[in-house]
Structures are given as structure tokens and as C-alpha cells.
Design an enzyme around this catalytic site. Structure first.
Site, mmCIF file in Angstrom:
data_model
loop_
_atom_site.group_PDB
_atom_site.id
_atom_site.type_symbol
_atom_site.label_atom_id
_atom_site.label_comp_id
_atom_site.label_asym_id
_atom_site.label_seq_id
_atom_site.Cartn_x
_atom_site.Cartn_y
_atom_site.Cartn_z
ATOM 1 N N VAL A 15 60.010 35.619 16.134
ATOM 2 C CA VAL A 15 60.977 36.696 16.356
ATOM 3 C C VAL A 15 60.288 37.865 17.058
ATOM 4 O O VAL A 15 60.834 38.457 17.989
ATOM 5 C CB VAL A 15 61.638 37.131 15.025
ATOM 6 C CG1 VAL A 15 62.595 38.294 15.256
ATOM 7 C CG2 VAL A 15 62.381 35.961 14.386
ATOM 8 N N CYS A 159 70.326 34.065 10.340
ATOM 9 C CA CYS A 159 70.425 33.775 11.775
ATOM 10 C C CYS A 159 71.578 32.869 12.198
ATOM 11 O O CYS A 159 71.860 32.762 13.387
ATOM 12 C CB CYS A 159 69.108 33.188 12.263
ATOM 13 S SG CYS A 159 68.478 31.882 11.217
ATOM 14 N N GLY A 191 64.157 28.523 13.977
ATOM 15 C CA GLY A 191 64.631 29.278 12.812
ATOM 16 C C GLY A 191 63.625 29.254 11.667
ATOM 17 O O GLY A 191 63.690 30.091 10.764
ATOM 18 N N GLU A 213 68.914 28.490 2.206
ATOM 19 C CA GLU A 213 69.797 28.823 3.332
ATOM 20 C C GLU A 213 71.277 28.774 2.952
ATOM 21 O O GLU A 213 72.075 29.592 3.398
ATOM 22 C CB GLU A 213 69.510 27.837 4.468
ATOM 23 C CG GLU A 213 70.038 28.255 5.810
ATOM 24 C CD GLU A 213 69.271 29.416 6.439
ATOM 25 O OE1 GLU A 213 68.279 29.896 5.837
ATOM 26 O OE2 GLU A 213 69.675 29.853 7.521
ATOM 27 N N HIS A 254 71.561 27.669 16.863
ATOM 28 C CA HIS A 254 72.152 27.172 15.622
ATOM 29 C C HIS A 254 73.622 26.830 15.894
ATOM 30 O O HIS A 254 74.406 27.694 16.308
ATOM 31 C CB HIS A 254 72.095 28.239 14.525
ATOM 32 C CG HIS A 254 70.708 28.462 13.957
ATOM 33 N ND1 HIS A 254 69.615 27.693 14.282
ATOM 34 C CD2 HIS A 254 70.266 29.363 13.041
ATOM 35 C CE1 HIS A 254 68.548 28.125 13.603
ATOM 36 N NE2 HIS A 254 68.919 29.132 12.851
#
Ligand code: NAP
Length: 365
Positions: A15, A159, A191, A213, A254
Site C-alpha cells: 500500500v 479493501c 490484498g 475478512e 477484488h
């Protein structure tokens, strides 16, 4: 406009590198500080990312020799930094929560990608197309935490959330509130950070478990769609959500397979497509530098959205939706895609910071 000097905490990770790439030509912000763990501290940015640079541009020449600072070394923060983007996860969540507030206590706005403060009730968790009104909680946060006038923490959600929540918000705004959502995500390797991209056992397989998640995916929409209270954001628990999240061998992007039931009236598919295509929110109205125009791209072709073709739509900031259809068990179903490290991480945080500047929470000199 004089550029606002920014620092990147976690500048060496996936990131962090995306921040560097996205900020290098930003019209409002310029990079003044790069910080990471003690492993990188003291090295130049070129040395610290040597063999680890994953972006499709070269490391900007002006940053190659910048000395990386230890994120915990507050004394060495260069003068003039006005805002920090944080892409740092310390060893535990409590430490990360405190670390972000330590920067805020020194008077810095912190826009964070970490999940540590997402459930701190007076920290806004922002998707700029949905809930910029939540920024108003900053005043109460500053009072409750004893922060100086310029310091606060704002965070980005998980995300994958923006792949479909912007679309659901657009439907709510158009008078079609949603009652139930089933979402299955196909999440990219990036991710999982640097290790996700470099560990070979993650390739050529689908991993049906991303620890933690599904809880984040099911919980975070309630805060984002929640109400602004006097001293906290009050979550909206009216939507029932079930999520199954998987990791797939894709680099960036994603994808979400979404099924939903409306609370009352069911719009026609044409009406849904029109609502999405015409959707505009404050970032689009203000024409902020990172606001995708349009916010949602609707594809009629049956084989879209596809990561290879659509992940960079709107410079990686747009949500792309296709396969909008009726379903046997639900009112409608669709496939939605967004770029996890751009829209879902660095780019989304930059758009939040642009909103903070537009609303005067971050002052220019
Ligand atoms: P990453 O590639 O593993 O990078 C982690 C960064 O944090 C590196 O700069 C690393 O510095 C630094 N770091 C690690 N441990 C540290 C410590 N104990 N003290 C200080 N610095 C430390 O991870 P990432 O994917 O960039 O993710 C960063 C954050 O963003 C995480 O909170 C993640 O959950 C969140 N996020 C990621 C994505 C995504 O798509 N990847 C999306 C949304 C949110 P060194 O290089 O010096 O070790």
C-alpha cells in the site's frame, strides 16, 4: 495552490508503494516523509525497497535517496509535514490504535488503511461517495481524546467493501433500500500485502479462507451506512449481510459476486443500471482530483467486469459492475470489481484526504 506536505507511514509495503506511485504527480499533495519499520529505518528509500519494488513505474528519482524514518521515532518527523497516510500494521491492534492517535496528538491528521481504529466509535470510516457527513465527528473525537485542533484519525474500510457498497448506497439514495445482501468475494493476492504477492504457495490456487475478512465484510457496512450521532457514529443494523471471502490468483482487483433483496419495491434492471450510471456524490460534484467520473461504470457485456480489462477503470478508482440480472432466490444479482490497492487502499485514502481539504479539516498554509 501551494502543495500540502505529506508523510507515508509504511511506505515500503504494497500500500505504501501505491501511495508513492499515486502521489508523485498529485496536484495538491507532495511527499515529504517516508517511514517504515526498524528494518528499513536509516536506509535510503531506494535501498529499503531494493528487490521489493512492485509498482509499474520506477521509484521516483527524487525519493531514491530520501532516508526512511522509523515510524515510532516521532522526534525525527521533518518540519512542515501536514498530513500522514498510514499503511502500517504494528504487531497488535491495540498498539496500532495508540500509534495512530500518537500522531494525531502531535497535531497531524492521520488517514489510515489499518483496521485497528475502524471500530473506534468516534473515528469516521469513510467511503467518500457515501458518508462524508461522518467527518463531522472529528470535533467530538478531538475533544474526547484531548487532541490539538489540527490532529485527528480518519480511516478507510476494508479493501473489498467499496466494490459493492457504493452501488448499494446509490440504490438506497434513489429510494430502494436494501434488506439482505449475500456477497462472495474473489480477492487478489496484493490484498495480503508483500507476502501475498511473493509467497509462491499462494499462486495457482483458490484459498477459501481469509482469516477475519468475513467478519469485517459483514460488519463494516453498518458503520459506513450509520448515522452521525453527537459523539459517535451509530451503526445501521437494518441490513442483514452474509459474506464468504476467498483469495484467488489475481495480482490486483477484488471481485464481488453480490445478491440482494430490497426492503420494499424492487426496481427494474433498467432502472438499477440507470441509477448506477448516473450516480454522483460529493467527490464527483466537487471534481476532486481522485474522484472517478463516473463513479460506477456499468457494463452490458456478459463477460465483464474482468480484472484484466476493468481493474484500472477511472484510474483504478471506479467501481465496475456487470452481470446485472434477476435471481431465483434474490431480487437481483450482479458482479462488481474495484482495485484493492488503489480504490480499496491508497487511492481511497487520498480521495478521503482531498475531501478533508475541501471541507477545511486539513488546512493549507
Ligand atoms: P505490507 O506490504 O506487508 O507492508 C507493511 C508495511 O508496514 C511496511 O512498510 C513495513 O515496513 C511496515 N511494518 C510492518 N511491521 C511493522 C512494525 N512492527 N512497525 C513499523 N512498521 C511496520 O502490507 P500492506 O498490504 O501494504 O498493508 C498495510 C496496511 O494496509 C495493513 O494494515 C493492511 O491491512 C492495510 N490494507 C491493505 C490493503 C491491500 O490491498 N494490500 C488494502 C486495504 C488495507 P518494512 O518494509 O520496514 O518491514
Amino acid at each position: 495552490m501551494k502543495k500540502i506536505a505529506v508523510g507515508i507511514l509504511g511506505a515500503t509495503g504494497v500500500v505504501g508503494q501505491n501511495y508513492v506511485k499515486l502521489l508523485v504527480d498529485h496536484p495538491w499533495f507532495e511527499i515529504k516523509d517516508l517511514a517504515a519499520s526498524s528494518r528499513s529505518a536509516g536506509k535510503t528509500y531506494g535501498e529499503a525497497t531494493s528487490g521489493k519494488w512492485l509498482m509499474d513505474i520506477d521509484i521516483p528519482a527524487e525519493l531514491l535517496d530520501v532516508q526512511v524514518r522509523n515510524v515510532m521515532d516521532y522526534e525525527s518527523i521533518p518540519d512542515g509535514v501536514q498530513l500522514f497516510f498510514s499503511a502500517t500494521e504494528l504487531d497488535d491492534k491495540e498498539a496500532t490504535r495508540e500509534f495512530e492517535f500518537a500522531y494525531a496528538a502531535k497535531g497531524y491528521p492521520v488517514v489510515s488503511n489499518s483496521s485497528a481504529n475502524r471500530w473506534t466509535s468516534d473515528v469516521p470510516m469513510v467511503v467518500p461517495e457515501i458518508n462524508t457527513d461522518h467527518l463531522e465527528i472529528i470535533k467530538a473525537q478531538q475533544e474526547a481524546h484531548g487532541l490539538p485542533e489540527t490532529g485527528f484519525v480518519a480511516v478507510k474500510p476494508n479493501c473489498s467493501v467499496q466494490s459493492y457498497l457504493v452501488a448499494i448506497h446509490a440504490l438506497r439514495e434513489a429510494g430502494y433500500p436494501v434488506k439482505e445482501i449475500l456477497v462472495n468475494t474473489l480477492q487478489a493476492l496484493s490484498g495480503a500485502g508483500y507476502r501475498g504477492l511473493t509467497e509462491s504457495d499462494r499462486r495457482e490456487t483458490v484459498n477459501p479462507l481469509i482469516p477475519g475478512e468475513e467478519e469485517k465484510t459483514e460488519r463494516e457496512p453498518s458503520k459506513i451506512l450509520g448515522e452521525l450521532g453527537d459523539d459517535q457514529i451509530i451503526p445501521d443494523h437494518s441490513i442483514i449481510m452474509s459474506a464468504l471471502c476467498t483469495r484467488v490468483p489475481v495480482i490486483d482487483g477484488h471481485t464481488a459476486l453480490v445478491y440482494l433483496n430490497f426492503e420494499d419495491e424492487v426496481p427494474s434492471l433498467d432502472e438499477v443500471a440507470k441509477i448506477w450510471s448516473e450516480f454522483k456524490a460529493e467527490p464527483q460534484e466537487l471534481d476532486l482530483p481522485f474522484a472517478p467520473q463516473p463513479a460506477i461504470e456499468v457494463k452490458a457485456e456478459g463477460d465483464r467486469p474482468q480484472v484484466k480489462l476493468d481493474v484500472d477503470n477511472g484510474k483504478g478508482m471506479a467501481v465496475t459492475i456487470g452481470r446485472l440480472e434477476e435471481d431465483v432466490f434474490f431480487d437481483i444479482r450482479f458482479v462488481a470489481l474495484s482495485h484493492n490497492t488503489v480504490r480499496g487502499a491508497a487511492g481511497g485514502a487520498i480521495l478521503t484526504a482531498e475531501m478533508l481539504v475541501a471541507r477545511d479539516y486539513i488546512k493549507q498554509d
